[in-house]
Design a protein around this motif. Structure first.
Motif, PDB file in Angstrom:
ATOM      1  N   ALA A 156     -90.265 100.808  26.229  1.00 54.45           N
ATOM      2  CA  ALA A 156     -90.326 102.356  27.670  1.00 54.45           C
ATOM      3  C   ALA A 156     -89.196 102.794  26.602  1.00 54.45           C
ATOM      4  O   ALA A 156     -87.917 102.353  26.600  1.00 54.45           O
ATOM      5  N   ASP A 179     -87.364 106.750  30.891  1.00 60.77           N
ATOM      6  CA  ASP A 179     -88.468 106.105  31.112  1.00 60.77           C
ATOM      7  C   ASP A 179     -87.907 105.474  32.518  1.00 60.77           C
ATOM      8  O   ASP A 179     -88.130 105.660  33.804  1.00 60.77           O
ATOM      9  N   GLU A 180     -87.144 104.340  32.010  1.00 60.22           N
ATOM     10  CA  GLU A 180     -86.949 103.173  32.965  1.00 60.22           C
ATOM     11  C   GLU A 180     -85.801 103.802  34.099  1.00 60.22           C
ATOM     12  O   GLU A 180     -86.019 103.458  34.925  1.00 60.22           O
ATOM     13  N   GLY A 194     -91.424 102.103  34.172  1.00 62.69           N
ATOM     14  CA  GLY A 194     -91.114 103.009  33.216  1.00 62.69           C
ATOM     15  C   GLY A 194     -91.966 102.917  32.134  1.00 62.69           C
ATOM     16  O   GLY A 194     -91.978 103.446  30.546  1.00 62.69           O
ATOM     17  N   THR A 195     -92.913 101.970  32.483  1.00 62.74           N
ATOM     18  CA  THR A 195     -93.786 102.049  31.604  1.00 62.74           C
ATOM     19  C   THR A 195     -94.853 103.057  31.791  1.00 62.74           C
ATOM     20  O   THR A 195     -95.433 103.677  30.733  1.00 62.74           O
ATOM     21  N   ARG A 217     -94.823 106.841  32.134  1.00 61.67           N
ATOM     22  CA  ARG A 217     -93.793 108.410  31.776  1.00 61.67           C
ATOM     23  C   ARG A 217     -94.394 108.714  33.506  1.00 61.67           C
ATOM     24  O   ARG A 217     -95.856 109.079  33.132  1.00 61.67           O
TER      25      ARG A 217
END
Length: 123
Positions: free
Chosen positions: A2, A6-7, A44-45, A47
């Motif tokens: 990720a 995003d995370e 965060g896997t 988006r």
């Protein structure tokens, strides 16, 4: 793997959801998706698209910029991970403190924040 942004956005979604006392299922229902998708966003896997982030922000009663706060500082995502910020907020006492903090009117909350920052800087 990720992307750190995003995370970060996912963590901000999770923290805000916790602060308002909402479950993943409740947020998913408000946004019109399954709770498993909320799980993927929060880790965060997956988006979050711009339109979906807009819907999430409305459901959580914050502006979209809330999810990006803290990214301006170089390395903020990595430092938050190193400090264990996600683990700290999972603690019930810390979560209660954060909820109480957001229950304070904005002007007084800003003053409390400034005082806390000054005390931390002088320690």
């Amino acid at each position: 793997m990720a992307h750190p942004v995003d995370e970060h956005v996912g963590k901000r979604i999770r923290h805000r959801r916790w602060m308002v006392g909402m479950t993943q299922q409740q947020l998913a229902s408000k946004v019109g998706i399954k709770f498993q998708q909320i799980q993927k966003y929060e880790t965060g896997t997956n988006r979050v698209s711009a339109s979906r982030l807009w819907n999430i922000a409305n459901a959580l009663n914050v502006g979209v910029s809330f999810f990006f706060e803290g990214l301006e500082e170089e390395g903020a995502v990595e430092r938050a991970d190193q400090l264990g910020a996600a683990d700290m907020i999972a603690d019930k006492e810390a979560l209660d403190l954060v909820r109480a903090y957001y229950g304070i009117p904005e002007l007084q909350r800003r003053r409390l924040f400034d005082l806390t920052r000054a005390l931390a800087d002088s320690a």
